[in-house]
Structure formats: structure tokens, C-alpha cells
Design a protein around this motif. Structure first.
Motif, mmCIF file in Angstrom:
data_model
loop_
_atom_site.group_PDB
_atom_site.id
_atom_site.type_symbol
_atom_site.label_atom_id
_atom_site.label_comp_id
_atom_site.label_asym_id
_atom_site.label_seq_id
_atom_site.Cartn_x
_atom_site.Cartn_y
_atom_site.Cartn_z
ATOM 1 N N GLU A 1 38.815 -78.504 -31.856
ATOM 2 C CA GLU A 1 37.934 -79.788 -31.489
ATOM 3 C C GLU A 1 37.208 -79.474 -30.326
ATOM 4 N N SER A 2 37.430 -78.295 -29.655
ATOM 5 C CA SER A 2 36.730 -77.863 -28.450
ATOM 6 C C SER A 2 35.935 -76.277 -28.657
ATOM 7 N N THR A 3 34.925 -76.301 -27.986
ATOM 8 C CA THR A 3 34.405 -74.716 -28.151
ATOM 9 C C THR A 3 35.050 -73.864 -27.049
ATOM 10 N N THR B 1 40.992 -77.156 -23.038
ATOM 11 C CA THR B 1 40.053 -77.026 -24.204
ATOM 12 C C THR B 1 41.060 -75.875 -25.093
#
Length: 236
Positions: A99-101, A229
Motif C-alpha cells: 500500500e505504501s511506496t 510504511t
């Protein structure tokens, strides 16, 4: 192109590059009118530019590679892939887009090799999931970022998980159809049993071999993500 092939984008200049994009676009229309148009089609200027960069701004080489890529997308049915069409294989948990970079702003594709059992699924289903997730990762690219990070989690790897043909497919997909989209590949906690497979893979990697890094879970956690993250599987 000749002498201009090895020049950087900056050296060539924006106007000249735009001319090259239009030249490729016009030649594709004239020489390959049956190719589809629209996003990822023969008139997609962003796609044309990306392939020009990959082919060092050679119009001839870019057209050849673009033609092959666009035809492959059509034959493989990339535009028809959806969450529903890959639902069964996706639910195995063998791969997903995080879902996160990462800390460099790159979308992240995670592969959990211990959940991959090639004998239990059709090869085409794994291939469709692979392409679907690549497309999903690329759709998450922030402005100014053009590459993704792939994390191959090898914890718990055993001989039943080995799948050379799928690895060959994955390499070909990135090399021929998604050039320069792979920023780095992390092989996490590779066991001794993985070494023979790696030896077989290396010759096929070509220039991508330099993008591979073998590392530990803490490296993933500490160097590629923030506390907020990091993927759940690498939090501890």
C-alpha cells in the motif's frame, strides 16, 4: 540516430526528443496501422518516450521494441486483467502490491516465494497475476518516479517453490514489455538451496543482474521504509 544514441535526455534537448516521439508515432501509424491506439497503444506518447529512452533514442530500435510490446499486450489481454480475473490466484498471498511506496517513492511489489507452488496452479494464471500486479504497481507511480521496487521474500523457500520457467517469464516481461521500470530487486534471506537456481537465472538477467541485491529482513525494514510504511511481514 547514430551518434545521438548514447546521449542523455538533457543533452538531446526537450524539443529534439519531442520530434523523435512524433517521428516514432507517425511511423507506427504508417507501418503498423493495425496496432491499437489509446493508452499503451501506438499513439501513446508517454509510452513512446519511455521506449525511446530504453533504446537510447534510436527510432528504429524503439519502433521494433514498441511494436512487439503493443502486440504482446493485445495478445496477452493485459487490458482485460482485473481484480476479479486473478482473484483465485491472488488469494494465495504469493504476491501483492504494498500500500505504501518505499523511501525513494517507488511502488513496491512483494513476492512471497514460500506460497508459490507451481504444481498446484496453471502457469498462465501465475503469469496473469504477475502482469496484473505490475500494472497495479505502475498505476501507483508518483509524478517524477518511473521505477518500481520488487521484494522477493525467500524465507521458508523449499524445492517445491522453485519455478525456473516463471522466473524466465518475469525477466522477459520486464525486459521486453516494461523496460526500465524495474528499479531494484531485493532477494531477502535467500537460503543455501536457492544458490543453484540463482546460478541458472543469472545468464538470463542481462543488465538486470546489477539491480539485484541479496539482503536480510532488517535491511528492508531499515533502509527502504519508515516505521509507518514497512510491510507487515518485515516489521520484526
Amino acid at each position: 540516430m547514430g551518434a545521438t544514441d548514447d546521449r542523455s535526455t538533457k543533452e538531446l534537448g526537450t524539443d529534439f526528443i519531442l520530434q523523435l516521439v512524433l517521428e516514432v508515432k507517425e511511423k507506427l501509424e504508417k507501418e503498423h496501422p493495425s496496432l491499437p491506439i489509446g493508452t499503451n497503444g501506438r499513439d501513446d506518447e508517454d509510452m513512446i518516450l519511455w521506449f525511446l529512452k530504453d533504446r537510447k533514442f534510436s527510432v528504429k530500435d524503439s519502433i521494433a521494441k514498441l511494436t512487439k510490446a503493443i502486440r504482446w499486450r493485445e495478445e496477452f489481454g493485459v487490458s482485460n486483467l482485473s481484480e476479479e480475473s486473478v482473484k483465485g490466484i491472488y488469494e494465495t498471498g504469493k504476491a501483492y502490491v504494498h500500500e505504501s511506496t518505499d523511501v525513494n517513492g517507488r511502488p513496491v511489489l512483494v513476492v512471497v516465494v514460500s506460497k508459490h507452488f507451481p504444481e498446484k496452479h496453471e502457469a498462465i494464471d501465475d503469469q496473469k497475476l504477475c502482469v496484473y500486479l505490475i500494472e497495479q504497481a505502475l498505476a501507483k507511480l508518483p509524478h517524477g518516479i518511473g521505477e518500481i521496487l520488487v521484494i522477493v521474500d525467500l524465507r521458508g523457500f523449499c524445492s517445491e517453490n522453485a519455478d525456473f520457467m516463471f522466473l524466465k517469464f518475469l525477466i522477459d516481461v520486464f525486459y521486453y514489455y516494461y523496460p526500465r521500470r524495474l528499479g531494484q530487486v531485493l532477494f531477502v534471506d535467500a537460503p543455501f538451496i536457492f544458490r543453484p537456481i540463482w546460478t541458472l537465472i543469472v545468464p538470463y538477467l542481462k543488465s538486470y543482474a546489477s539491480l539485484v541485491r541479496f539482503c536480510k529482513p532488517e535491511t528492508v525494514r531499515n533502509e527502504y521504509f519508515t516505521v509507518d510504511t514497512v510491510p507487515e511481514a518485515f516489521k520484526s
